[in-house]
Every structure is written in structure tokens, then in C-alpha cells.
Enzyme design. Sequence first.
Site, PDB file in Angstrom:
ATOM      1  N   TYR A  31      74.352 -59.123 -23.323  1.00 37.21           N
ATOM      2  CA  TYR A  31      73.719 -60.311 -22.754  1.00 37.21           C
ATOM      3  C   TYR A  31      72.797 -59.934 -21.592  1.00 37.21           C
ATOM      4  O   TYR A  31      71.721 -60.506 -21.430  1.00 37.21           O
ATOM      5  CB  TYR A  31      74.800 -61.284 -22.285  1.00 37.21           C
ATOM      6  CG  TYR A  31      74.275 -62.467 -21.505  1.00 37.21           C
ATOM      7  CD1 TYR A  31      73.607 -63.512 -22.138  1.00 37.21           C
ATOM      8  CD2 TYR A  31      74.441 -62.538 -20.126  1.00 37.21           C
ATOM      9  CE1 TYR A  31      73.118 -64.594 -21.424  1.00 37.21           C
ATOM     10  CE2 TYR A  31      73.959 -63.621 -19.396  1.00 37.21           C
ATOM     11  CZ  TYR A  31      73.299 -64.641 -20.053  1.00 37.21           C
ATOM     12  OH  TYR A  31      72.814 -65.710 -19.350  1.00 37.21           O
TER      13      TYR A  31
ATOM     14  N   GLU B  59      84.153 -58.012 -10.164  1.00 38.26           N
ATOM     15  CA  GLU B  59      83.282 -57.116 -10.916  1.00 38.26           C
ATOM     16  C   GLU B  59      82.547 -57.872 -12.017  1.00 38.26           C
ATOM     17  O   GLU B  59      81.347 -57.732 -12.168  1.00 38.26           O
ATOM     18  CB  GLU B  59      84.099 -55.963 -11.510  1.00 38.26           C
ATOM     19  CG  GLU B  59      83.295 -54.978 -12.302  1.00 38.26           C
ATOM     20  CD  GLU B  59      82.245 -54.233 -11.479  1.00 38.26           C
ATOM     21  OE1 GLU B  59      81.272 -53.746 -12.085  1.00 38.26           O
ATOM     22  OE2 GLU B  59      82.368 -54.134 -10.250  1.00 38.26           O
TER      23      GLU B  59
ATOM     24  N   ASN C  87      69.751 -64.539 -14.075  1.00 44.88           N
ATOM     25  CA  ASN C  87      70.918 -65.128 -14.731  1.00 44.88           C
ATOM     26  C   ASN C  87      71.128 -66.567 -14.258  1.00 44.88           C
ATOM     27  O   ASN C  87      71.175 -66.838 -13.054  1.00 44.88           O
ATOM     28  CB  ASN C  87      72.152 -64.269 -14.426  1.00 44.88           C
ATOM     29  CG  ASN C  87      73.338 -64.624 -15.290  1.00 44.88           C
ATOM     30  OD1 ASN C  87      73.539 -65.777 -15.665  1.00 44.88           O
ATOM     31  ND2 ASN C  87      74.138 -63.625 -15.580  1.00 44.88           N
TER      32      ASN C  87
ATOM     33  N   TYR D  28      77.188 -70.407  -9.317  1.00 40.88           N
ATOM     34  CA  TYR D  28      77.824 -69.915  -8.092  1.00 40.88           C
ATOM     35  C   TYR D  28      77.337 -70.672  -6.859  1.00 40.88           C
ATOM     36  O   TYR D  28      78.116 -70.953  -5.952  1.00 40.88           O
ATOM     37  CB  TYR D  28      77.594 -68.412  -7.928  1.00 40.88           C
ATOM     38  CG  TYR D  28      78.328 -67.585  -8.954  1.00 40.88           C
ATOM     39  CD1 TYR D  28      79.716 -67.593  -9.016  1.00 40.88           C
ATOM     40  CD2 TYR D  28      77.636 -66.805  -9.875  1.00 40.88           C
ATOM     41  CE1 TYR D  28      80.402 -66.839  -9.966  1.00 40.88           C
ATOM     42  CE2 TYR D  28      78.317 -66.050 -10.824  1.00 40.88           C
ATOM     43  CZ  TYR D  28      79.700 -66.079 -10.868  1.00 40.88           C
ATOM     44  OH  TYR D  28      80.372 -65.344 -11.799  1.00 40.88           O
TER      45      TYR D  28
ATOM     46  N   GLY E  61      84.373 -71.063 -17.124  1.00 40.19           N
ATOM     47  CA  GLY E  61      83.949 -70.148 -16.065  1.00 40.19           C
ATOM     48  C   GLY E  61      84.504 -70.574 -14.719  1.00 40.19           C
ATOM     49  O   GLY E  61      84.979 -69.752 -13.934  1.00 40.19           O
TER      50      GLY E  61
ATOM     51  N   VAL F 176      81.969 -65.523 -19.907  1.00 46.84           N
ATOM     52  CA  VAL F 176      82.441 -66.484 -20.896  1.00 46.84           C
ATOM     53  C   VAL F 176      81.533 -66.365 -22.114  1.00 46.84           C
ATOM     54  O   VAL F 176      80.300 -66.381 -21.980  1.00 46.84           O
ATOM     55  CB  VAL F 176      82.410 -67.926 -20.328  1.00 46.84           C
ATOM     56  CG1 VAL F 176      82.754 -68.940 -21.395  1.00 46.84           C
ATOM     57  CG2 VAL F 176      83.363 -68.047 -19.140  1.00 46.84           C
TER      58      VAL F 176
END
Length: 170
Positions: free
Chosen positions: A28, A89, A130, A136, A103, A93
Site C-alpha cells: 500500500y 510502529e 497518506n 490521526y 482503526g 487495516v
Amino acid sequence: MSSIPIVRTARKEDCKEIRRLIQELADYENFPQAPKLKVQDLERDGFESSIPMFKCFVAEIPNNEDKLCGFAMYSPSYSSWVGKTIQLEDLYVSPEFRGTGLGKRLFSLVTKEAYEGNYSRVEFTVFAWNKATDFYTHLGAINTTNSEDRHVWRLYRSGIEKLVEDSNLN
């Protein structure tokens, strides 16, 4: 997607699926050749070591116990400024389960561990392209590249070897 995944602490027998998901994440992120770990490395480092090098939560598809659809891998770290921290790290999903809250469930388990263990922060990196950056940010995370002008630096194995050889430390 027919049923809600079960989120739980990873077990040694999950390592083959965790490795598959690590590869899925690397694909991905357009780094298909990057993962070098073998299933045996994960088993040894996370489940056979007297001091595990990582901890992991996994999302399991119900009625298909051998199939995982997500994971969050993390480890304790230490900051000379704030003390105990957690280094997340990877949180990944599988595409067909994105947008379901999975997630957030995985991330919440990591943050719960940070809270209960009195850790000062959870740190992680995300590629700028991303879409997870929005995820986030929505959860309250701060991009320190922007706010503190901090950038992640790495010295990979080849650089480590060269430095040791050049310094006559071997």
C-alpha cells in the site's frame, strides 16, 4: 464484510498473518521490497524473548480464526525529556474494513495501554500523502514536522556497519 472483527492481543500463532499484513501495508505504501522480517523473526522477537521487542493488537475476522484484517504493533521507548513513551510502529487495516471504526479501536487499545502505564506520549510516523493523517489529526495527534520542525532521521544497517567499521569498533 459480514461481521464485526474481534480486536484482541496478538498471540504467537498470529505471526504468519501479521507478516502478511505487514506486506499488505508495504504494498500500500509502495515499498513492496521493504519488509525483510520472516514469520520466525516475529515469533522470536515478540513471543519467545524474555523481554519482547514489540507488542501487538490484532483484528480477527469472526468465524475465520486464521484470518486477520488489521493490526497495531508498538513497543516501549524512552525520552530524555518526558520519560516513558510508546512507539507505534504500524497501524494497518485491510482496505475492505476501513471506515468501520476498526482503526480507531486498534489505536484506542494502544492509547489505553499508554494511559494505564503512565506513558507520556505515543509516537508514530505517517507518510504525508497518506489519508491517515486526517484520521490521526481528528483523534488529537500533532504533526511535529509542522509544529516543532522535527524530522525523522534513520541510520540503516548499511550505515551502522560502515560507521562501526570506520570507527574500528568491531
